[in-house]
Design a protein around this motif. Structure first.
Motif, PDB file in Angstrom:
ATOM      1  N   VAL A  23       0.843  -1.201   0.000  1.00  0.00           N
ATOM      2  CA  VAL A  23       0.000   0.000   0.000  1.00  0.00           C
ATOM      3  C   VAL A  23       0.881   1.255   0.000  1.00  0.00           C
ATOM      4  N   ILE A  24       1.893   1.271   0.855  1.00  0.00           N
ATOM      5  CA  ILE A  24       2.804   2.420   0.914  1.00  0.00           C
ATOM      6  C   ILE A  24       3.530   2.585  -0.416  1.00  0.00           C
ATOM      7  N   GLY A  25       4.018   1.484  -0.962  1.00  0.00           N
ATOM      8  CA  GLY A  25       4.721   1.533  -2.249  1.00  0.00           C
ATOM      9  C   GLY A  25       3.832   2.058  -3.359  1.00  0.00           C
ATOM     10  N   ASN A  26       2.599   1.596  -3.412  1.00  0.00           N
ATOM     11  CA  ASN A  26       1.662   2.067  -4.437  1.00  0.00           C
ATOM     12  C   ASN A  26       1.364   3.552  -4.262  1.00  0.00           C
ATOM     13  N   GLY A  27       1.287   4.003  -3.018  1.00  0.00           N
ATOM     14  CA  GLY A  27       1.061   5.425  -2.763  1.00  0.00           C
ATOM     15  C   GLY A  27       2.232   6.273  -3.227  1.00  0.00           C
ATOM     16  N   LEU A  28       3.451   5.794  -2.963  1.00  0.00           N
ATOM     17  CA  LEU A  28       4.637   6.530  -3.403  1.00  0.00           C
ATOM     18  C   LEU A  28       4.714   6.585  -4.920  1.00  0.00           C
ATOM     19  N   ILE A  29       4.340   5.510  -5.569  1.00  0.00           N
ATOM     20  CA  ILE A  29       4.330   5.491  -7.036  1.00  0.00           C
ATOM     21  C   ILE A  29       3.330   6.517  -7.566  1.00  0.00           C
ATOM     22  N   ALA A  30       2.155   6.574  -6.956  1.00  0.00           N
ATOM     23  CA  ALA A  30       1.137   7.531  -7.390  1.00  0.00           C
ATOM     24  C   ALA A  30       1.630   8.969  -7.220  1.00  0.00           C
ATOM     25  N   ILE A  31       2.321   9.232  -6.108  1.00  0.00           N
ATOM     26  CA  ILE A  31       2.859  10.581  -5.880  1.00  0.00           C
ATOM     27  C   ILE A  31       3.894  10.925  -6.938  1.00  0.00           C
ATOM     28  N   MET A  32       4.800   9.989  -7.218  1.00  0.00           N
ATOM     29  CA  MET A  32       5.840  10.245  -8.205  1.00  0.00           C
ATOM     30  C   MET A  32       5.267  10.437  -9.599  1.00  0.00           C
ATOM     31  N   GLU A  33       4.258   9.642  -9.948  1.00  0.00           N
ATOM     32  CA  GLU A  33       3.675   9.764 -11.280  1.00  0.00           C
ATOM     33  C   GLU A  33       2.957  11.091 -11.461  1.00  0.00           C
ATOM     34  N   SER A  34       2.479  11.662 -10.374  1.00  0.00           N
ATOM     35  CA  SER A  34       1.785  12.935 -10.486  1.00  0.00           C
ATOM     36  C   SER A  34       2.758  14.113 -10.427  1.00  0.00           C
TER      37      SER A  34
END
Length: 73
Positions: A23-34
């Protein structure tokens, strides 16, 4: 007469313990992609070599170009 079936999902301990990290990893990916810089990298990657050359950027130097003020690569 009514029949009732119950089903319990079996998850391994490793799967359960890894869930918060996913969950944390997916959240960090979403932040980076944005991140606008990441979007700029994507736009530059989509350009042709000729377009990049006109901007004075080599394809293998796109990331260094975009993040030049944050990283000293």
């Amino acid at each position: 007469m009514a029949l009732t079936a119950t089903h319990t999902a079996h998850h391994s301990l490793g799967h359960i313990l890894a869930a918060p990290f996913r969950v944390i990893g997916n959240g960090l990916i979403a932040i980076m992609e944005s991140n606008s810089r990441v979007q700029y990298v994507d736009r530059l990657n989509a350009m042709s070599d000729e377009q990049l050359e006109a901007k004075g950027i080599k394809r293998d130097e796109i990331v260094q170009h975009v993040f030049r003020d944050h990283m000293h690569l």
